[in-house]
Design an enzyme around this catalytic site. Structure first.
Site, PDB file in Angstrom:
ATOM      1  CE1 TYR A 102      -3.494  -2.655   0.193  1.00  0.00           C
ATOM      2  CE2 TYR A 102      -2.604  -3.255   2.338  1.00  0.00           C
ATOM      3  CZ  TYR A 102      -3.440  -3.523   1.266  1.00  0.00           C
ATOM      4  OH  TYR A 102      -4.228  -4.638   1.278  1.00  0.00           O
TER       5      TYR A 102
ATOM      6  CG  ASN B 174     -10.018   1.399  -1.107  1.00  0.00           C
ATOM      7  OD1 ASN B 174     -10.508   0.273  -0.985  1.00  0.00           O
ATOM      8  ND2 ASN B 174      -8.714   1.602  -1.110  1.00  0.00           N
TER       9      ASN B 174
ATOM     10  CB  ALA C 236     -11.677  -6.153   4.206  1.00  0.00           C
TER      11      ALA C 236
HETATM   12  O1  CA2 Z   1      -5.851  -2.243  -2.487  1.00  0.00           O
HETATM   13  C1  CA2 Z   1      -6.757  -1.741  -1.810  1.00  0.00           C
HETATM   14  O2  CA2 Z   1      -6.953  -0.526  -1.756  1.00  0.00           O
HETATM   15  C2  CA2 Z   1      -7.640  -2.632  -0.930  1.00  0.00           C
HETATM   16  O3  CA2 Z   1      -8.950  -2.121  -0.969  1.00  0.00           O
HETATM   17  C3  CA2 Z   1      -7.060  -2.537   0.474  1.00  0.00           C
HETATM   18  C4  CA2 Z   1      -7.753  -3.456   1.474  1.00  0.00           C
HETATM   19  C5  CA2 Z   1      -7.860  -4.875   0.935  1.00  0.00           C
HETATM   20  O4  CA2 Z   1      -8.633  -5.660   1.823  1.00  0.00           O
HETATM   21  C6  CA2 Z   1      -8.476  -4.927  -0.457  1.00  0.00           C
HETATM   22  O5  CA2 Z   1      -8.494  -6.250  -0.903  1.00  0.00           O
HETATM   23  C7  CA2 Z   1      -7.683  -4.075  -1.423  1.00  0.00           C
HETATM   24  C8  CA2 Z   1      -6.985  -3.489   2.795  1.00  0.00           C
HETATM   25  C9  CA2 Z   1      -6.805  -2.143   3.425  1.00  0.00           C
HETATM   26  C10 CA2 Z   1      -5.918  -2.306   4.610  1.00  0.00           C
HETATM   27  O6  CA2 Z   1      -4.962  -1.257   4.578  1.00  0.00           O
HETATM   28  C11 CA2 Z   1      -3.858  -1.391   5.358  1.00  0.00           C
HETATM   29  C12 CA2 Z   1      -2.924  -0.398   5.220  1.00  0.00           C
HETATM   30  C13 CA2 Z   1      -1.788  -0.449   5.947  1.00  0.00           C
HETATM   31  C14 CA2 Z   1      -1.569  -1.474   6.822  1.00  0.00           C
HETATM   32  C15 CA2 Z   1      -2.498  -2.466   6.949  1.00  0.00           C
HETATM   33  C16 CA2 Z   1      -3.655  -2.428   6.213  1.00  0.00           C
END
Ligand code: CA2
Length: 148
Positions: free
Chosen positions: A22, A73, A76
């Protein structure tokens, strides 16, 4: 023009963990980028984040008849939430789905997006720039509509 940018669970942790997926920028940096892009384009923006499905549904409902475009966005909840899909369908506001990572190259369970069917387009794998591209999509859409 009024745009709302909505972020789902754990996106407030941006920059703290998983920089390989990310990026290293924080959630505060994302908000600042969105706000400065809105200023540059002369539009009004509000950014919202929640870890709770019902709060996301409430926020989407509050957009009804007040907002011209939604960038979302759902994190999850993308892969699980019929409630968020139904809320976006209900408000009938042009909506763009955004993902920071390229979900098409990740696990099988991330290949399902409930929200996608209520969105005009999906931007995935462009990092934080994807949010700005989604805003531009909605701005251009609105300009084209005003020309008609
Ligand atoms: O790629 C994306 O933007 C997602 O929406 C991010 C979600 C994931 O579940 C999707 O499948 C794709 C996860 C967001 C969690 O973000 C974090 C950021 C930093 C540390 C941990 C989690």
């Amino acid at each position: 023009m009024k745009i709302r940018v909505i972020n789902g669970p754990n996106l407030n942790m941006l920059g703290i963990r998983e920089p390989d997926l990310y990026g290293a920028d924080t959630y505060e940096k994302l908000c600042a980028l969105i706000e400065s892009h809105a200023k540059e384009k002369g539009i009004e923006v509000e950014v919202f984040q929640s870890n709770h499905e019902g709060d996301l549904v409430d926020f989407i409902q509050q957009c009804y008849q007040k907002v011209d475009g939604i960038v979302i966005n759902p994190a999850a909840y993308t892969h699980t939430s019929v409630a968020i899909l139904d809320a976006v369908k209900a408000v009938q506001i042009p909506t763009v789905e955004v993902h920071i990572s390229d979900v098409s190259k990740r696990e099988d369970f991330r290949q399902i997006s409930y929200i996608r069917q209520a969105c005009e387009t999906t931007i995935s794998g462009r990092g934080l720039q994807g949010y700005l591209d989604a805003m531009d999509y909605l701005i251009e859409r609105s300009e084209k509509q005003n020309e008609q």
